[in-house]
Write a protein that holds these residues in place. Structure first.
Motif, mmCIF file in Angstrom:
data_model
loop_
_atom_site.group_PDB
_atom_site.id
_atom_site.type_symbol
_atom_site.label_atom_id
_atom_site.label_comp_id
_atom_site.label_asym_id
_atom_site.label_seq_id
_atom_site.Cartn_x
_atom_site.Cartn_y
_atom_site.Cartn_z
ATOM 1 N N VAL A 106 -55.058 58.268 36.217
ATOM 2 C CA VAL A 106 -54.317 59.177 37.086
ATOM 3 C C VAL A 106 -54.833 60.605 36.937
ATOM 4 N N GLU A 107 -55.112 61.013 35.707
ATOM 5 C CA GLU A 107 -55.619 62.366 35.474
ATOM 6 C C GLU A 107 -56.964 62.578 36.145
ATOM 7 N N SER A 108 -57.824 61.562 36.080
ATOM 8 C CA SER A 108 -59.131 61.661 36.736
ATOM 9 C C SER A 108 -58.977 61.772 38.244
ATOM 10 N N LEU A 109 -58.076 60.989 38.821
ATOM 11 C CA LEU A 109 -57.860 61.026 40.262
ATOM 12 C C LEU A 109 -57.296 62.371 40.709
ATOM 13 N N LYS A 110 -56.457 62.990 39.900
ATOM 14 C CA LYS A 110 -55.919 64.303 40.247
ATOM 15 C C LYS A 110 -57.032 65.341 40.314
ATOM 16 N N ARG A 111 -57.976 65.274 39.373
ATOM 17 C CA ARG A 111 -59.078 66.239 39.366
ATOM 18 C C ARG A 111 -59.991 66.052 40.576
ATOM 19 N N LYS A 112 -60.100 64.824 41.056
ATOM 20 C CA LYS A 112 -61.033 64.511 42.137
ATOM 21 C C LYS A 112 -60.379 64.499 43.518
ATOM 22 N N LEU A 113 -59.116 64.887 43.600
ATOM 23 C CA LEU A 113 -58.384 64.779 44.858
ATOM 24 C C LEU A 113 -59.036 65.622 45.950
ATOM 25 N N SER A 114 -59.318 64.974 47.073
ATOM 26 C CA SER A 114 -59.908 65.637 48.238
ATOM 27 C C SER A 114 -59.702 64.724 49.441
ATOM 28 N N VAL A 115 -60.135 65.189 50.614
ATOM 29 C CA VAL A 115 -60.076 64.334 51.801
ATOM 30 C C VAL A 115 -60.903 63.074 51.572
ATOM 31 N N GLU A 116 -62.091 63.239 50.997
ATOM 32 C CA GLU A 116 -62.961 62.087 50.738
ATOM 33 C C GLU A 116 -62.301 61.109 49.785
ATOM 34 N N ALA A 117 -61.632 61.635 48.749
ATOM 35 C CA ALA A 117 -61.003 60.769 47.749
ATOM 36 C C ALA A 117 -59.882 59.937 48.344
ATOM 37 N N VAL A 118 -59.302 60.397 49.457
ATOM 38 C CA VAL A 118 -58.245 59.642 50.130
ATOM 39 C C VAL A 118 -58.828 58.697 51.174
ATOM 40 N N VAL A 119 -59.747 59.213 51.997
ATOM 41 C CA VAL A 119 -60.263 58.439 53.124
ATOM 42 C C VAL A 119 -61.206 57.327 52.679
ATOM 43 N N LEU A 120 -62.068 57.606 51.704
ATOM 44 C CA LEU A 120 -63.060 56.608 51.294
ATOM 45 C C LEU A 120 -62.420 55.309 50.807
ATOM 46 N N PRO A 121 -61.424 55.345 49.915
ATOM 47 C CA PRO A 121 -60.772 54.079 49.538
ATOM 48 C C PRO A 121 -60.059 53.408 50.710
ATOM 49 N N LEU A 122 -59.412 54.213 51.574
ATOM 50 C CA LEU A 122 -58.727 53.636 52.728
ATOM 51 C C LEU A 122 -59.709 52.988 53.700
ATOM 52 N N PHE A 123 -60.931 53.480 53.709
ATOM 53 C CA PHE A 123 -61.988 52.873 54.518
ATOM 54 C C PHE A 123 -62.529 51.618 53.839
ATOM 55 N N TRP A 124 -62.759 51.691 52.536
ATOM 56 C CA TRP A 124 -63.389 50.588 51.807
ATOM 57 C C TRP A 124 -62.529 49.327 51.838
ATOM 58 N N VAL A 125 -61.229 49.487 51.678
ATOM 59 C CA VAL A 125 -60.351 48.313 51.574
ATOM 60 C C VAL A 125 -60.440 47.408 52.801
ATOM 61 N N PRO A 126 -60.245 47.900 54.029
ATOM 62 C CA PRO A 126 -60.317 46.985 55.174
ATOM 63 C C PRO A 126 -61.712 46.437 55.449
ATOM 64 N N VAL A 127 -62.770 47.255 55.241
ATOM 65 C CA VAL A 127 -64.103 46.727 55.531
ATOM 66 C C VAL A 127 -64.510 45.678 54.500
ATOM 67 N N ALA A 128 -64.131 45.884 53.230
ATOM 68 C CA ALA A 128 -64.447 44.887 52.207
ATOM 69 C C ALA A 128 -63.634 43.618 52.412
ATOM 70 N N LEU A 129 -62.364 43.765 52.784
ATOM 71 C CA LEU A 129 -61.540 42.590 53.066
ATOM 72 C C LEU A 129 -62.062 41.839 54.285
ATOM 73 N N ALA A 130 -62.479 42.590 55.314
ATOM 74 C CA ALA A 130 -63.036 41.936 56.503
ATOM 75 C C ALA A 130 -64.310 41.180 56.156
ATOM 76 N N GLY A 131 -65.168 41.783 55.340
ATOM 77 C CA GLY A 131 -66.382 41.097 54.910
ATOM 78 C C GLY A 131 -66.073 39.844 54.109
ATOM 79 N N SER A 132 -65.082 39.939 53.226
ATOM 80 C CA SER A 132 -64.676 38.775 52.431
ATOM 81 C C SER A 132 -64.117 37.674 53.328
ATOM 82 N N TRP A 133 -63.350 38.082 54.333
ATOM 83 C CA TRP A 133 -62.761 37.112 55.264
ATOM 84 C C TRP A 133 -63.849 36.402 56.060
ATOM 85 N N VAL A 134 -64.872 37.132 56.473
ATOM 86 C CA VAL A 134 -65.984 36.523 57.212
ATOM 87 C C VAL A 134 -66.668 35.455 56.357
#
Length: 216
Positions: A106-134
């Motif tokens: 949690v401490e590491s995530l607080k230091r790295k908080l940014s737009v990228e830190a929020v959007v990148l995981p939100l992007f990765w989850v559906p594309v990785a799940l979609a790839g796994s589903w395929v």
């Protein structure tokens, strides 16, 4: 012979991060490809609308011939391809040279908080799940003629394993590999494209239609 086997095993083990990284990137890239394929269709429809309502009107005023619908296929395909390639390179940069077992406290995530830190995981989850589903559905298709129930169970099982072993570990790596930003707005320029691709991957690459009671 035993010594040679042990040395070979050790050498192969040292290459594991490379193969795991390629697998993590590959499963996400598969989801991005699926989304880009759908983006191609949407871009084509958008160009058709633009041609019918704007370009044709301008052409009439200039007493010129308008564009033919078939001529719009190539631009939409190329745009989707270029965007897919750009995002794949972006994902590669997010995974490259990151630790296999990163710090995601949690401490590491607080230091790295940014737009990228929020959007990148939100992007990765559906594309990785979609790839796994395929991947899972490809296994199901191969076994469907042999035994439908077994094929379905195998497909879901493989999709789950791929999502866990590659999608989840990849998510940890990209989150752990984030740098402490100079500005909290870091990644703002990438955000619209990543959100668009993530939405397309989730809607067209996951069984959302079925869960909502709609069509395929």
């Amino acid at each position: 012979m035993i010594g040679f086997t042990l040395r070979a095993d050790s050498a192969i083990a040292q290459t594991r991060p490379i193969w795991v990284g390629l697998g993590q990137l590959g499963v996400a890239a598969l989801g991005v490809h699926l989304a880009a394929d759908r983006l191609d269709d949407h871009v084509f429809q958008g160009l058709l609308w633009l041609n019918d309502h704007v370009i044709s009107a301008i052409a009439v005023k200039l007493q010129m011939g308008g564009l033919q619908p078939d001529s719009l296929v190539s631009p939409s395909s190329w745009l989707a391809f270029v965007l897919e390639l750009v995002i794949d390179l972006y994902m590669f940069s997010a995974l490259a040279l990151t630790a296999q077992e990163p710090d995601v406290s949690v401490e590491s995530l607080k230091r790295k908080l940014s737009v990228e830190a929020v959007v990148l995981p939100l992007f990765w989850v559906p594309v990785a799940l979609a790839g796994s589903w395929v991947v899972g559905m490809a296994v199901e298709d191969q076994l469907a003629e042999w035994h439908a129930t077994t094929a379905m169970v195998a497909g879901w099982t493989v999709a789950g394993l791929v999502g866990w072993r590659l999608g989840w570990t990849g998510l940890r790596r990209i989150v752990g590999g984030l740098d402490v930003p100079k500005r909290r707005t870091k990644g703002l320029g990438w955000a619209p494209l990543l959100v668009l691709i993530a939405g397309l991957a989730a809607w067209h690459g996951l069984p959302i239609h079925g869960l909502l009671g709609g069509g395929s």
